[in-house]
Design a protein around this motif. Sequence first.
Motif, PDB file in Angstrom:
ATOM      1  N   TYR A  44      -4.976   1.961  -8.805  1.00 35.38           N
ATOM      2  CA  TYR A  44      -5.829   2.730  -7.895  1.00 35.38           C
ATOM      3  C   TYR A  44      -7.176   2.036  -7.810  1.00 35.38           C
ATOM      4  CZ  TYR A  44      -8.390   6.795  -6.054  1.00 35.38           C
ATOM      5  OH  TYR A  44      -9.157   7.649  -5.302  1.00 35.38           O
ATOM      6  N   ASP A  45      -7.608   1.698  -6.583  1.00 34.86           N
ATOM      7  CA  ASP A  45      -8.856   0.952  -6.408  1.00 34.86           C
ATOM      8  C   ASP A  45     -10.061   1.846  -6.122  1.00 34.86           C
ATOM      9  OD1 ASP A  45      -8.380   1.785  -3.840  1.00 34.86           O
ATOM     10  OD2 ASP A  45      -8.642  -0.186  -2.916  1.00 34.86           O
ATOM     11  N   ASN A  97     -11.815  -8.140  -1.415  1.00 30.44           N
ATOM     12  CA  ASN A  97     -10.666  -8.596  -0.636  1.00 30.44           C
ATOM     13  C   ASN A  97     -11.011  -9.828   0.194  1.00 30.44           C
ATOM     14  OD1 ASN A  97      -9.125  -6.500  -1.643  1.00 30.44           O
ATOM     15  ND2 ASN A  97      -9.566  -5.138   0.069  1.00 30.44           N
ATOM     16  N   HIS A 117       1.811   5.326   0.215  1.00 29.36           N
ATOM     17  CA  HIS A 117       1.413   6.539   0.931  1.00 29.36           C
ATOM     18  C   HIS A 117       1.998   7.735   0.175  1.00 29.36           C
ATOM     19  CE1 HIS A 117       0.064   3.974   4.232  1.00 29.36           C
ATOM     20  NE2 HIS A 117       1.225   3.344   4.142  1.00 29.36           N
ATOM     21  N   LYS A 147      -7.432   3.975  -2.485  1.00 25.57           N
ATOM     22  CA  LYS A 147      -6.010   3.964  -2.181  1.00 25.57           C
ATOM     23  C   LYS A 147      -5.195   3.536  -3.402  1.00 25.57           C
ATOM     24  CE  LYS A 147      -6.688   4.926   2.216  1.00 25.57           C
ATOM     25  NZ  LYS A 147      -6.249   6.181   2.838  1.00 25.57           N
ATOM     26  N   HIS A 148      -3.906   3.882  -3.357  1.00 22.55           N
ATOM     27  CA  HIS A 148      -2.975   3.477  -4.411  1.00 22.55           C
ATOM     28  C   HIS A 148      -2.145   2.294  -3.910  1.00 22.55           C
ATOM     29  CE1 HIS A 148      -3.647   7.182  -6.816  1.00 22.55           C
ATOM     30  NE2 HIS A 148      -3.839   7.722  -5.621  1.00 22.55           N
ATOM     31  N   TYR A 149      -1.940   1.322  -4.792  1.00 23.71           N
ATOM     32  CA  TYR A 149      -1.186   0.125  -4.451  1.00 23.71           C
ATOM     33  C   TYR A 149      -0.133  -0.138  -5.522  1.00 23.71           C
ATOM     34  CZ  TYR A 149      -4.996  -0.784  -1.163  1.00 23.71           C
ATOM     35  OH  TYR A 149      -5.906  -0.682  -0.152  1.00 23.71           O
ATOM     36  N   LYS A 197       0.851  -1.187   0.000  1.00 19.84           N
ATOM     37  CA  LYS A 197       0.000   0.000   0.000  1.00 19.84           C
ATOM     38  C   LYS A 197       0.886   1.236   0.000  1.00 19.84           C
ATOM     39  CE  LYS A 197      -3.638   2.218   2.748  1.00 19.84           C
ATOM     40  NZ  LYS A 197      -4.462   2.085   3.979  1.00 19.84           N
ATOM     41  N   ASN A 202     -14.610  -2.856  -2.270  1.00 21.56           N
ATOM     42  CA  ASN A 202     -13.242  -3.329  -2.069  1.00 21.56           C
ATOM     43  C   ASN A 202     -13.167  -4.361  -0.949  1.00 21.56           C
ATOM     44  OD1 ASN A 202     -12.532  -1.515  -4.038  1.00 21.56           O
ATOM     45  ND2 ASN A 202     -11.699  -0.003  -2.646  1.00 21.56           N
ATOM     46  N   PHE A 244       5.743   2.980   1.740  1.00 20.39           N
ATOM     47  CA  PHE A 244       4.676   1.981   1.595  1.00 20.39           C
ATOM     48  C   PHE A 244       4.575   1.168   2.875  1.00 20.39           C
ATOM     49  CE2 PHE A 244       8.507  -0.196   0.090  1.00 20.39           C
ATOM     50  CZ  PHE A 244       8.430  -1.411   0.743  1.00 20.39           C
ATOM     51  N   SER A 245       3.464   0.461   3.007  1.00 20.30           N
ATOM     52  CA  SER A 245       3.256  -0.414   4.165  1.00 20.30           C
ATOM     53  C   SER A 245       2.833  -1.789   3.679  1.00 20.30           C
ATOM     54  CB  SER A 245       2.180   0.161   5.089  1.00 20.30           C
ATOM     55  OG  SER A 245       0.954   0.346   4.408  1.00 20.30           O
ATOM     56  N   THR A 246       3.309  -2.825   4.353  1.00 20.26           N
ATOM     57  CA  THR A 246       2.978  -4.201   4.030  1.00 20.26           C
ATOM     58  C   THR A 246       3.295  -5.061   5.243  1.00 20.26           C
ATOM     59  OG1 THR A 246       3.322  -5.994   2.429  1.00 20.26           O
ATOM     60  CG2 THR A 246       5.244  -4.690   3.033  1.00 20.26           C
TER      61      THR A 246
END
Length: 379
Positions: free
Chosen positions: A164-165, A254, A13, A168-170, A11, A250, A140-142
């Motif tokens: 882009y969902d 998921n 930021h 958020k952007h991934y 994800k 979403n 980013f975070s994961t």
Amino acid sequence: MGEYIRGVVVKLHLTPEQEVMFKKNYGCTRKTHNELLNKYKAKYGDDSTKIPTKTELNQFLNESKEELPYLRQTESTSLQQARDDLHKAFTNSAKSKRHHPPKFHSRKKTRPSFRQTIRQDKKPVENNTVTLRKHGEIEFSTSVENLDLLNSPETKFNNLTVYYDGLKHYAVFNIETNPPEQLSLTEEHIGCDINSNKNGWLVTSDGQKEFFDVDHDNQMIKHINRLMSRCRKGSRRWKKLQKRLQKWYNKRTNQLDDYIEKLTYQIVKKYDTIVFEENYSTIKILIGGEQNMVFPLSRFIKRLKDKFQLYKPKADGVQFVKSKNTSRTCHHCGHINKELDVKTRNWKCPNCNKILDRDVNAAINILNRWFNGGSLKNT
């Protein structure tokens, strides 16, 4: 390092400036696809089946950059990837009827995305920061597991896809790493019958029934749609409800993806063989009794095949048998009850008086047919 290719999703930021640049890149990538396809149809006609060469598409790309100067302001490899994707779409449509000819990408129906290539001598990830051309450093975070994998010196990066969902952007890293440890064979086999979600969409010969419940999500989606219908389109309340609606879409998606991944791994870990009826792709499973979401059986079967190939390549894997009279045949004595209707879930065999669960009985017959040499496909 093995040649095991996998994708890792993180994800992103973004800063406000980076978000503006991302949206421009999304739009330019979509515009490039449409321009190349438009130039192809102008040259060969709308009904042409000719596959354009990469040289032709590259020429179309250069012409588009001359006609639309703002395309030069975006990251160049993402436009080249759009060109390569278009060429692959033409090639796939010519090879198989399952693949449709490439179509124009609309703003409403196409998910905003672009892909960048990564140099082999450059590592784009450092700790929890990724460096993209034209966009700079992005945090980013994961999960901890994925973070260690991305920072491992043995990991090789191929490319990176950003999407882009709606909220958020991934980013999806395409990497090469060591293959996972293979699972040991258990010599356990199982038959599966597919039904509506009301009675368990997947019923096994062991008597287990799988349910996937997203009825609450479906009700919330309907509720928000009703609220949006009472608002003026484009108003502040309408936009707020739109984000809320996207959040529920979403969440439901998921949940489905996570459920499929976990269930397929559990099955592969426990069993060496899983047997289905041959007509699994023609059965529609209604989720929560609603028709607005159908369980993706084809994707579920494909993930099972992929996991067997990855974790248990020596196992029999996914097998298929004919589906005739699997529910009507008593697995205890072999008697066929031709008077059994679809609505009857439990029935008593008129020959041996054994009480049978319709779905479990069918799953046992499916497994027995495979044991008796009735397999149709091997994987």
